[in-house]
Design a protein around this motif. Sequence first.
Motif, PDB file in Angstrom:
ATOM      1  N   GLY A 264      11.770  11.911 -17.302  1.00 19.86           N
ATOM      2  CA  GLY A 264      13.035  11.209 -17.469  1.00 19.86           C
ATOM      3  C   GLY A 264      13.388  10.233 -16.364  1.00 19.86           C
ATOM      4  O   GLY A 264      14.502   9.690 -16.346  1.00 19.86           O
ATOM      5  N   PHE A 265      12.475   9.991 -15.438  1.00 23.45           N
ATOM      6  CA  PHE A 265      12.752   9.010 -14.384  1.00 23.45           C
ATOM      7  C   PHE A 265      12.601   7.595 -14.936  1.00 23.45           C
ATOM      8  O   PHE A 265      11.813   7.337 -15.855  1.00 23.45           O
ATOM      9  CB  PHE A 265      11.808   9.215 -13.199  1.00 23.45           C
ATOM     10  N   THR A 266      13.360   6.675 -14.364  1.00 23.65           N
ATOM     11  CA  THR A 266      13.286   5.268 -14.747  1.00 23.65           C
ATOM     12  C   THR A 266      12.986   4.422 -13.504  1.00 23.65           C
ATOM     13  O   THR A 266      12.932   4.943 -12.383  1.00 23.65           O
ATOM     14  CB  THR A 266      14.610   4.800 -15.374  1.00 23.65           C
ATOM     15  N   HIS A 267      12.798   3.122 -13.721  1.00 24.23           N
ATOM     16  CA  HIS A 267      12.520   2.183 -12.616  1.00 24.23           C
ATOM     17  C   HIS A 267      11.352   2.693 -11.756  1.00 24.23           C
ATOM     18  O   HIS A 267      11.410   2.673 -10.519  1.00 24.23           O
ATOM     19  CB  HIS A 267      13.762   1.975 -11.738  1.00 24.23           C
ATOM     20  N   ILE A 268      10.305   3.152 -12.424  1.00 25.63           N
ATOM     21  CA  ILE A 268       9.154   3.718 -11.718  1.00 25.63           C
ATOM     22  C   ILE A 268       8.313   2.589 -11.130  1.00 25.63           C
ATOM     23  O   ILE A 268       8.007   1.600 -11.809  1.00 25.63           O
ATOM     24  CB  ILE A 268       8.321   4.593 -12.664  1.00 25.63           C
ATOM     25  N   GLU A 269       7.960   2.745  -9.866  1.00 26.12           N
ATOM     26  CA  GLU A 269       7.199   1.705  -9.155  1.00 26.12           C
ATOM     27  C   GLU A 269       6.122   2.364  -8.300  1.00 26.12           C
ATOM     28  O   GLU A 269       6.350   3.410  -7.689  1.00 26.12           O
ATOM     29  CB  GLU A 269       8.142   0.883  -8.275  1.00 26.12           C
ATOM     30  N   THR A 270       4.943   1.740  -8.261  1.00 27.17           N
ATOM     31  CA  THR A 270       3.839   2.216  -7.423  1.00 27.17           C
ATOM     32  C   THR A 270       3.492   1.143  -6.409  1.00 27.17           C
ATOM     33  O   THR A 270       3.310  -0.027  -6.769  1.00 27.17           O
ATOM     34  CB  THR A 270       2.601   2.534  -8.281  1.00 27.17           C
ATOM     35  N   LEU A 271       3.404   1.555  -5.133  1.00 22.65           N
ATOM     36  CA  LEU A 271       3.119   0.613  -4.057  1.00 22.65           C
ATOM     37  C   LEU A 271       2.021   1.158  -3.154  1.00 22.65           C
ATOM     38  O   LEU A 271       2.027   2.353  -2.829  1.00 22.65           O
ATOM     39  CB  LEU A 271       4.379   0.358  -3.217  1.00 22.65           C
ATOM     40  N   PRO A 272       1.093   0.314  -2.714  1.00 17.56           N
ATOM     41  CA  PRO A 272       0.085   0.750  -1.743  1.00 17.56           C
ATOM     42  C   PRO A 272       0.635   0.673  -0.330  1.00 17.56           C
ATOM     43  O   PRO A 272       1.501  -0.155  -0.024  1.00 17.56           O
ATOM     44  CB  PRO A 272      -1.040  -0.267  -1.943  1.00 17.56           C
ATOM     45  N   PHE A 273       0.133   1.521   0.542  1.00 16.91           N
ATOM     46  CA  PHE A 273       0.443   1.401   1.964  1.00 16.91           C
ATOM     47  C   PHE A 273      -0.389   0.260   2.548  1.00 16.91           C
ATOM     48  O   PHE A 273      -1.409  -0.132   1.985  1.00 16.91           O
ATOM     49  CB  PHE A 273       0.090   2.704   2.683  1.00 16.91           C
ATOM     50  N   PRO A 274       0.035  -0.272   3.682  1.00 12.67           N
ATOM     51  CA  PRO A 274      -0.772  -1.323   4.323  1.00 12.67           C
ATOM     52  C   PRO A 274      -2.163  -0.810   4.686  1.00 12.67           C
ATOM     53  O   PRO A 274      -2.322   0.341   5.095  1.00 12.67           O
ATOM     54  CB  PRO A 274       0.030  -1.673   5.576  1.00 12.67           C
ATOM     55  N   SER A 275      -3.161  -1.649   4.527  1.00 12.18           N
ATOM     56  CA  SER A 275      -4.524  -1.315   4.936  1.00 12.18           C
ATOM     57  C   SER A 275      -4.547  -1.065   6.445  1.00 12.18           C
ATOM     58  O   SER A 275      -3.823  -1.726   7.191  1.00 12.18           O
ATOM     59  CB  SER A 275      -5.456  -2.473   4.571  1.00 12.18           C
ATOM     60  N   PRO A 276      -5.334  -0.096   6.950  1.00 10.16           N
ATOM     61  CA  PRO A 276      -6.359   0.674   6.246  1.00 10.16           C
ATOM     62  C   PRO A 276      -5.878   2.026   5.709  1.00 10.16           C
ATOM     63  O   PRO A 276      -6.702   2.843   5.322  1.00 10.16           O
ATOM     64  CB  PRO A 276      -7.398   0.889   7.347  1.00 10.16           C
ATOM     65  N   MET A 277      -4.573   2.269   5.691  1.00 11.14           N
ATOM     66  CA  MET A 277      -4.084   3.566   5.227  1.00 11.14           C
ATOM     67  C   MET A 277      -4.391   3.739   3.741  1.00 11.14           C
ATOM     68  O   MET A 277      -4.125   2.836   2.942  1.00 11.14           O
ATOM     69  CB  MET A 277      -2.586   3.704   5.500  1.00 11.14           C
ATOM     70  N   PRO A 278      -4.947   4.897   3.358  1.00  6.61           N
ATOM     71  CA  PRO A 278      -5.370   5.089   1.965  1.00  6.61           C
ATOM     72  C   PRO A 278      -4.261   5.598   1.054  1.00  6.61           C
ATOM     73  O   PRO A 278      -4.512   5.926  -0.105  1.00  6.61           O
ATOM     74  CB  PRO A 278      -6.480   6.132   2.098  1.00  6.61           C
ATOM     75  N   HIS A 279      -3.048   5.685   1.545  1.00  7.53           N
ATOM     76  CA  HIS A 279      -1.953   6.303   0.792  1.00  7.53           C
ATOM     77  C   HIS A 279      -1.288   5.315  -0.161  1.00  7.53           C
ATOM     78  O   HIS A 279      -1.390   4.100  -0.008  1.00  7.53           O
ATOM     79  CB  HIS A 279      -0.923   6.869   1.755  1.00  7.53           C
ATOM     80  N   ARG A 280      -0.589   5.894  -1.140  1.00  9.49           N
ATOM     81  CA  ARG A 280       0.218   5.108  -2.067  1.00  9.49           C
ATOM     82  C   ARG A 280       1.518   5.873  -2.295  1.00  9.49           C
ATOM     83  O   ARG A 280       1.578   7.082  -2.097  1.00  9.49           O
ATOM     84  CB  ARG A 280      -0.510   4.898  -3.399  1.00  9.49           C
ATOM     85  N   VAL A 281       2.537   5.145  -2.718  1.00  5.69           N
ATOM     86  CA  VAL A 281       3.831   5.776  -2.984  1.00  5.69           C
ATOM     87  C   VAL A 281       4.264   5.425  -4.394  1.00  5.69           C
ATOM     88  O   VAL A 281       4.090   4.288  -4.851  1.00  5.69           O
ATOM     89  CB  VAL A 281       4.893   5.343  -1.945  1.00  5.69           C
ATOM     90  N   VAL A 282       4.766   6.431  -5.115  1.00  5.62           N
ATOM     91  CA  VAL A 282       5.303   6.238  -6.455  1.00  5.62           C
ATOM     92  C   VAL A 282       6.784   6.652  -6.399  1.00  5.62           C
ATOM     93  O   VAL A 282       7.108   7.747  -5.947  1.00  5.62           O
ATOM     94  CB  VAL A 282       4.566   7.088  -7.504  1.00  5.62           C
ATOM     95  N   THR A 283       7.661   5.776  -6.840  1.00 10.83           N
ATOM     96  CA  THR A 283       9.096   6.063  -6.792  1.00 10.83           C
ATOM     97  C   THR A 283       9.700   5.956  -8.194  1.00 10.83           C
ATOM     98  O   THR A 283       9.181   5.235  -9.051  1.00 10.83           O
ATOM     99  CB  THR A 283       9.838   5.097  -5.848  1.00 10.83           C
ATOM    100  N   GLY A 284      10.789   6.665  -8.394  1.00 12.83           N
ATOM    101  CA  GLY A 284      11.513   6.593  -9.656  1.00 12.83           C
ATOM    102  C   GLY A 284      12.949   7.031  -9.450  1.00 12.83           C
ATOM    103  O   GLY A 284      13.268   7.743  -8.484  1.00 12.83           O
ATOM    104  N   MET A 285      13.825   6.615 -10.358  1.00 13.98           N
ATOM    105  CA  MET A 285      15.253   6.908 -10.231  1.00 13.98           C
ATOM    106  C   MET A 285      15.742   7.768 -11.392  1.00 13.98           C
ATOM    107  O   MET A 285      15.176   7.739 -12.486  1.00 13.98           O
ATOM    108  CB  MET A 285      16.047   5.609 -10.169  1.00 13.98           C
ATOM    109  N   VAL A 286      16.808   8.502 -11.125  1.00  9.70           N
ATOM    110  CA  VAL A 286      17.473   9.298 -12.143  1.00  9.70           C
ATOM    111  C   VAL A 286      18.587   8.468 -12.777  1.00  9.70           C
ATOM    112  O   VAL A 286      19.444   7.934 -12.065  1.00  9.70           O
ATOM    113  CB  VAL A 286      18.079  10.583 -11.545  1.00  9.70           C
ATOM    114  N   GLY A 287      18.556   8.367 -14.098  1.00 12.64           N
ATOM    115  CA  GLY A 287      19.622   7.649 -14.791  1.00 12.64           C
ATOM    116  C   GLY A 287      19.496   6.158 -14.716  1.00 12.64           C
ATOM    117  O   GLY A 287      18.591   5.604 -14.147  1.00 12.64           O
TER     118      GLY A 287
END
Length: 330
Positions: free
Chosen positions: A307-330
């Motif tokens: 049920g989350f909306t406004h879902i977005e996926t972003l990479p971290f700056p190189s060389p970090m291998p991480h990524r972040v996924v965010t979403g909002m309620v309502g």
Amino acid sequence: MLDPTPIMQLTTAYWNAMTFLTANRIGVFEALAKTPMSVSEAADALNTHPRPTRLLLNSCVALGLLEESEGVYTNSALASVFLVPGSPAFMGNAVRYSDDLYATWGKLEQALRENRPPLAQETYLGDDPAKTRHFVYGMHNRALGIGNALVNLVDLSGRKQLLDIGGGPGTYSALFVRRYPELRAKVLDLPHVVELADEIIGSLGAKDRVSTLAGDYHTTKFPTGNDVVLISGVLHRESEKGCRELIGRAKDTLEPGGLLILSDVFTDHGGTGPLFATLFGLNMMLTAPEGGVHADTDVAAWMAEAGFTHIETLPFPSPMPHRVVTGMVG
């Protein structure tokens, strides 16, 4: 004709790792930070024998960790910044945690055949105080770099209360409240972990706005009334079912308009890359009962289904291998 060099490099890759891990463990970089040393002086300082010490030091020179001139050894710029205790970018505790896992990686075949981790996670989450400290402070060393990137990837302006689920050393929460003066945070993690987190949060000057809650995120009821929930470095310990449950429970704690932040090492769709992420999945399989790695596309889909909306996926700056996924309620 194909060149077999990549195969040969793989067969001896552990030589490099064990040379580095051993040098860090016995205090080579800390000793040479105090003063340049000859082989005999280094052997005296490290309580080792001169002949094998020369071989170790020369190998560290070849690896770019030390420099040598006329028989005198010093730290390289790389080692001085990242491997000397007291340096703001010190990574030695993270290295010690990798050192603790070295023998575990030797049991990869056993894990494949038995479908269970050869290292019980309780060992580094409370049962063994030294390994627990290496783990928590190692996560803190890594989280300083990751967290400073994360606070620039997500905007928490105007938000008041953050719940940091499985927050480990509390580093992310401390960095967020330092960035946003109106924000307060609560870190939920296991009792022996939050004992160390309290030390770290205090050292970062954030104890007045970051509190800890001892518990198990699988069973402990989450505090409500949050407008941000952070789950960082947790999903790689969980199956798909466990991830979905955490996402759903996090949603239940959020106020309307609340933000869920999922930060981790994720693979591309299909799970065959990037290389670090795939190997990280094996590392988690060796150290946690449900350990592995997930694709960010799958995680985003689970959030949408919850049920989350406004879902977005972003990479971290190189060389970090991480990524972040965010979403909002309502």
